[in-house]
Each structure stands twice: as structure tokens, then as C-alpha cells.
Design a protein around this motif. Structure first.
Motif, mmCIF file in Angstrom:
data_model
loop_
_atom_site.group_PDB
_atom_site.id
_atom_site.type_symbol
_atom_site.label_atom_id
_atom_site.label_comp_id
_atom_site.label_asym_id
_atom_site.label_seq_id
_atom_site.Cartn_x
_atom_site.Cartn_y
_atom_site.Cartn_z
ATOM 1 N N VAL A 199 0.839 -1.198 0.000
ATOM 2 C CA VAL A 199 0.000 0.000 0.000
ATOM 3 C C VAL A 199 0.874 1.248 0.000
ATOM 4 O O VAL A 199 0.552 2.252 -0.652
ATOM 5 N N ALA A 200 1.991 1.206 0.724
ATOM 6 C CA ALA A 200 2.901 2.353 0.762
ATOM 7 C C ALA A 200 3.421 2.672 -0.635
ATOM 8 O O ALA A 200 3.463 3.829 -1.049
ATOM 9 N N GLU A 201 3.791 1.644 -1.387
ATOM 10 C CA GLU A 201 4.287 1.866 -2.745
ATOM 11 C C GLU A 201 3.189 2.439 -3.638
ATOM 12 O O GLU A 201 3.434 3.334 -4.459
ATOM 13 N N ALA A 202 1.971 1.946 -3.466
ATOM 14 C CA ALA A 202 0.849 2.479 -4.244
ATOM 15 C C ALA A 202 0.601 3.944 -3.908
ATOM 16 O O ALA A 202 0.310 4.758 -4.785
ATOM 17 N N ALA A 203 0.733 4.288 -2.631
ATOM 18 C CA ALA A 203 0.528 5.675 -2.204
ATOM 19 C C ALA A 203 1.597 6.587 -2.795
ATOM 20 O O ALA A 203 1.298 7.692 -3.277
ATOM 21 N N PHE A 204 2.844 6.141 -2.787
ATOM 22 C CA PHE A 204 3.918 6.967 -3.329
ATOM 23 C C PHE A 204 3.779 7.112 -4.839
ATOM 24 O O PHE A 204 4.066 8.173 -5.398
ATOM 25 N N GLN A 205 3.336 6.053 -5.497
ATOM 26 C CA GLN A 205 3.135 6.151 -6.940
ATOM 27 C C GLN A 205 2.030 7.157 -7.242
ATOM 28 O O GLN A 205 2.151 7.962 -8.173
ATOM 29 N N VAL A 257 3.588 11.318 6.386
ATOM 30 C CA VAL A 257 3.837 10.305 5.372
ATOM 31 C C VAL A 257 3.032 9.049 5.683
ATOM 32 O O VAL A 257 2.388 8.458 4.802
ATOM 33 N N LEU A 258 3.048 8.638 6.950
ATOM 34 C CA LEU A 258 2.255 7.483 7.356
ATOM 35 C C LEU A 258 0.764 7.745 7.147
ATOM 36 O O LEU A 258 0.018 6.869 6.706
ATOM 37 N N SER A 259 0.338 8.954 7.426
ATOM 38 C CA SER A 259 -1.071 9.311 7.253
ATOM 39 C C SER A 259 -1.487 9.214 5.790
ATOM 40 O O SER A 259 -2.598 8.756 5.470
ATOM 41 N N VAL A 260 -0.607 9.638 4.873
ATOM 42 C CA VAL A 260 -0.899 9.541 3.436
ATOM 43 C C VAL A 260 -1.106 8.080 3.039
ATOM 44 O O VAL A 260 -2.013 7.740 2.266
ATOM 45 N N ILE A 261 -0.282 7.197 3.577
ATOM 46 C CA ILE A 261 -0.397 5.773 3.265
ATOM 47 C C ILE A 261 -1.718 5.217 3.778
ATOM 48 O O ILE A 261 -2.406 4.442 3.086
ATOM 49 N N MET A 262 -2.115 5.614 4.976
ATOM 50 C CA MET A 262 -3.380 5.143 5.536
ATOM 51 C C MET A 262 -4.574 5.673 4.747
ATOM 52 O O MET A 262 -5.567 4.971 4.552
ATOM 53 N N ARG A 263 -4.487 6.910 4.291
ATOM 54 C CA ARG A 263 -5.573 7.450 3.458
ATOM 55 C C ARG A 263 -5.662 6.697 2.136
ATOM 56 O O ARG A 263 -6.759 6.465 1.613
ATOM 57 N N GLU A 264 -4.518 6.299 1.582
ATOM 58 C CA GLU A 264 -4.521 5.520 0.346
ATOM 59 C C GLU A 264 -5.169 4.159 0.579
ATOM 60 O O GLU A 264 -5.898 3.653 -0.288
ATOM 61 N N ALA A 265 -4.931 3.561 1.748
ATOM 62 C CA ALA A 265 -5.565 2.278 2.070
ATOM 63 C C ALA A 265 -7.078 2.423 2.112
ATOM 64 O O ALA A 265 -7.811 1.543 1.642
ATOM 65 N N GLU A 266 -7.562 3.535 2.643
ATOM 66 C CA GLU A 266 -9.003 3.788 2.642
ATOM 67 C C GLU A 266 -9.513 3.948 1.211
ATOM 68 O O GLU A 266 -10.562 3.399 0.844
ATOM 69 N N ARG A 267 -8.781 4.694 0.416
ATOM 70 C CA ARG A 267 -9.203 4.929 -0.970
ATOM 71 C C ARG A 267 -9.263 3.626 -1.758
ATOM 72 O O ARG A 267 -10.139 3.456 -2.621
ATOM 73 N N MET A 268 -8.350 2.693 -1.459
ATOM 74 C CA MET A 268 -8.302 1.423 -2.168
ATOM 75 C C MET A 268 -9.250 0.388 -1.577
ATOM 76 O O MET A 268 -9.288 -0.751 -2.029
#
Length: 374
Positions: free
Chosen positions: A98-104, A163-174
Motif C-alpha cells: 500500500v505504501a508503494e501504491a501511495a507513493f506512486q 507520510v504514514l497518514s498519506v499511506i493510511m488514506r490511500e488504504a481507505e481509498r483502495m
């Protein structure tokens, strides 16, 4: 995202880049191939179902033909639409995936320098704790415990948390976490004493005197420091200045921290630039290459000058703070100061307002002393 008719040849010739790249198939909507910076290639599907975005790995391109991958992808997409397919496989919901997806996803939103810094925080402070964990299992208490372990480096901790928060938001989006479940939300950052340092009138005079001593020997370093003090620009903005950016008596910065902006120059600032002899496209070029001078080149000079001016605790960025304080003392508004410094948000400028309180206190002390002397 590019689309093409994926063939064996097309997939084989895809080359890795510094960041993950994805190429979508033009024949089957939702099917594509992902190329990691390591060179690994994986077929994937990406679609929406019941309001959720779903991303799943189909197989490895090294062991699976495009024809078989496309057929499997079609079956998976059909199964998802019918509700027969599990939305996410365990390996796809690991924190690092998920972290890689968020950074992409944020590659187009973050500046290259920001991307480098954020990847450093991810690699050095976040991954050692969360790698290998299922993203849905990470709760608020675990984030609190991780943040507490970073108390010895509060600045790094405070910069890692977003940065961690961005990853968690991406997990919600996905669709890998429930909406509104971000465990970083509401956790207080470490309180740090403000670092704003402003030069007094006497300190400005001492600095100016030392700059005059070195003006003939190191004219370009002296010019940069004077421009910093006259414009309030960031160090990187002056170091990377090109002659084409200076026209009509203004600086037209093409890519500042907050995006393109115009810097209005005073007569003394224009005089500094007009006195410089252009050598190529850079206003302050490196001595041996067609590139701007380095920060280290300027910092070495600054350390020497500030020591001789007895300003050892002053950083170059404090000259920017000094410009704000001088403007405030002259009665300029928050809006004007914000435009002068290139602030995007008024809240950034408001941190200087406490100077006004100090000025009022100084005025009260002056009046009091005068009355006592009557």
C-alpha cells in the motif's frame, strides 16, 4: 496513464524507471502491467466495485504470457462484478504494498525533492516498524507506540507522521480500510521551541560590514547573501536563479517551493544583479560545470562570515525571517508579507505576528522609562 495493446514484445521491452510505472491494456479495460524500479514486471487489474477501487495482482510477467494473463484478468474482473472474487489477496494488503501504491499516486503531486525526503522517512522510520503488517490491522494504539519511540528525534517524527497518514488514506481509498479509520488522525505532534531567529539592526550592520570585507574576493557569495536579505527569497531560489528569470525589474521564479511566483525587487536588489557579469544561463554558476552553485559552496562562506560577525547561531534561512520582521516593523500587512515571501497560506505568515506583541512590549517599556525619568 498510457494505454497500448499489450503484447509479448511490448511487455519485454518495457524498461524500469526510478519510480513504479504502469501501462494499461487497450484491449481489456482494467488490465495492465506494472514495472517496478527493480525491473520486476507484474500483470494487474484495477477496477471499481460497489464504490470501491480494487487493485489486484494477476501474475508475474516473467512466468505468465500476456494471453494467459489477459484471460485470467477477464475472469477476475467478471468474478468481482458478480461478487464471487475476494477483493484483496493477503499479499496485496501488506503495508509495504500500500505504501508503494501511495507513493506512486503522489508522484505527480510531490516535488522531486519532497519525494526523496518522504521516501527517506518511509525507509528509515516507518518501514522498520510496519513492514509485513496487514494494513487493516494497524490501529491507533500501534501508531501511538511507534510515534513515542521516535521521541528522541522529534523533528523526524513530526515529518514522518504525515507520510504514514498519506499511506493510511490511500488504504481507505483502495478499500483496504474503512473510511475515516486513519489511525494517525488526532495524534499530537511533538512541541518544539520555535526556531525563528531575527537579526537586530546592530546585527545587520555587523553582517554588512563583514560582507564588505569579502566583496572583492568572493563577490558572488556576497551578492547571494545580500539578495537573501533584500528579497526574503529561499536559498535554493537564489542559487538556482537563471538570467532569463530576471526581467522588467522583477524575478519570475519558475518553480519555487509554493510554485511559480514573482519577486518584486528594490533598487538595491536590482543594482546587485545589474553589477554581475553574466556567465552562461545561471546567475550564480558552479565553477566547473553548466549548473548552479551548490549549497555547500555557499554554506562554507556563510559559516566564516557569521563567525566573524559574531552571529554563530544565525542560519541563512534566518535572513528570510529577518525580512518578515523588518516588513512588520514598517507596518506592512500579513497579506503583503505573505506575498513578499511567497507564502501559499496566510497561516504560514501569521507565525510572525508574535513579533508585533514584542514590539508593543518594547514600546511600553520605552514609554515607561521615559515617564520615570520625568
Amino acid at each position: 496513464m498510457p494505454r497500448t495493446n499489450l503484447t509479448e514484445t511490448r511487455v519485454r521491452v518495457l524498461r524500469p524507471r526510478k519510480s513504479v510505472r504502469e501501462v494499461r491494456d487497450s484491449k481489456l479495460k482494467g488490465f495492465g502491467v506494472r514495472v517496478s524500479p527493480s525491473g520486476r514486471k507484474q500483470f494487474f487489474i484495477h477496477c471499481q466495485h460497489s464504490g470501491e477501487r480494487i487493485w489486484k495482482i494477476v501474475g508475474d510477467a516473467g512466468s505468465m504470457s500476456v494471453m494467459n494473463a489477459r484471460a485470467s484478468a477477464a475472469e477476475m474482473l467478471t468474478a468481482i462484478r458478480r461478487g464471487e472474487e475476494a477483493l484483496h489477496a493477503p499479499g496485496e494488503t501488506l503495508f509495504e504494498a500500500v505504501a508503494e501504491a501511495a507513493f506512486q499516486r503522489h508522484e505527480r503531486l510531490w516535488k522531486p525533492g519532497t519525494m526523496v525526503v518522504n521516501r527517506s522517512h518511509l525507509r528509515n522510520r516507518i518501514m522498520p516498524h510496519f513492514a509485513g503488517r496487514q494494513i487493516a490491522e494497524i490501529d491507533r494504539q500501534e501508531v501511538r507506540n511507534w510515534f513515542a519511540r521516535l521521541r528522541a528525534t522529534p523533528v523526524a517524527a513530526d515529518r514522518s507522521m504525515p507520510v504514514l497518514s498519506v499511506i493510511m488514506r490511500e488504504a481507505e481509498r483502495m478499500g483496504m480500510r474503512p473510511e475515516g479509520s486513519n489511525p494517525c488522525r488526532g495524534i499530537r505532534r511533538y512541541r518544539r521551541k520555535g526556531r525563528e531567529r531575527f537579526l537586530s539592526d546592530d546585527e545587520i550592520r555587523r553582517l554588512s560590514a563583514r560582507l564588505r570585507v569579502y566583496e572583492a574576493r568572493w563577490p558572488r557569495q556576497v551578492a547571494i547573501i545580500r539578495l537573501l536579505l533584500l528579497t526574503g527569497c529561499r536559498k535554493s531560489e537564489i542559487l538556482t536563479l537563471q538570467w532569463s528569470d530576471y526581467r522588467d525589474g522583477h524575478l519570475f521564479l519558475r518553480d519555487s517551493k509554493t510554485g511559480p511566483r514573482t519577486v518584486w525587487l528594490s533598487d538595491p536588489a536590482r543594482a546587485i544583479l545589474d553589477d554581475l557579469a553574466p556567465k552562461g544561463r545561471w546567475v550564480f554558476p558552479a565553477s566547473r560545470a553548466d549548473r548552479p552553485g551548490s549549497a555547500a559552496w555557499l554554506d562554507r562562506f556563510w559559516i566564516r562570515v557569521r563567525a566573524e560577525a559574531e552571529l554563530e547561531d544565525v542560519h541563512l534561512h534566518d535572513l528570510r525571517h529577518t525580512v518578515a520582521s523588518l516588513a512588520l516593523r514598517q507596518g506592512e500587512t500579513v497579506l503583503s508579507i505573505g506575498r513578499l515571501l511567497g507564502h501559499r497560506r496566510a497561516e504560514t505568515t501569521l507565525k510572525y505576528i508574535h513579533l508585533a506583541d514584542a514590539m508593543v512590549q518594547d514600546a511600553a517599556e520605552t514609554v515607561g522609562a521615559a515617564l520615570e525619568g520625568e
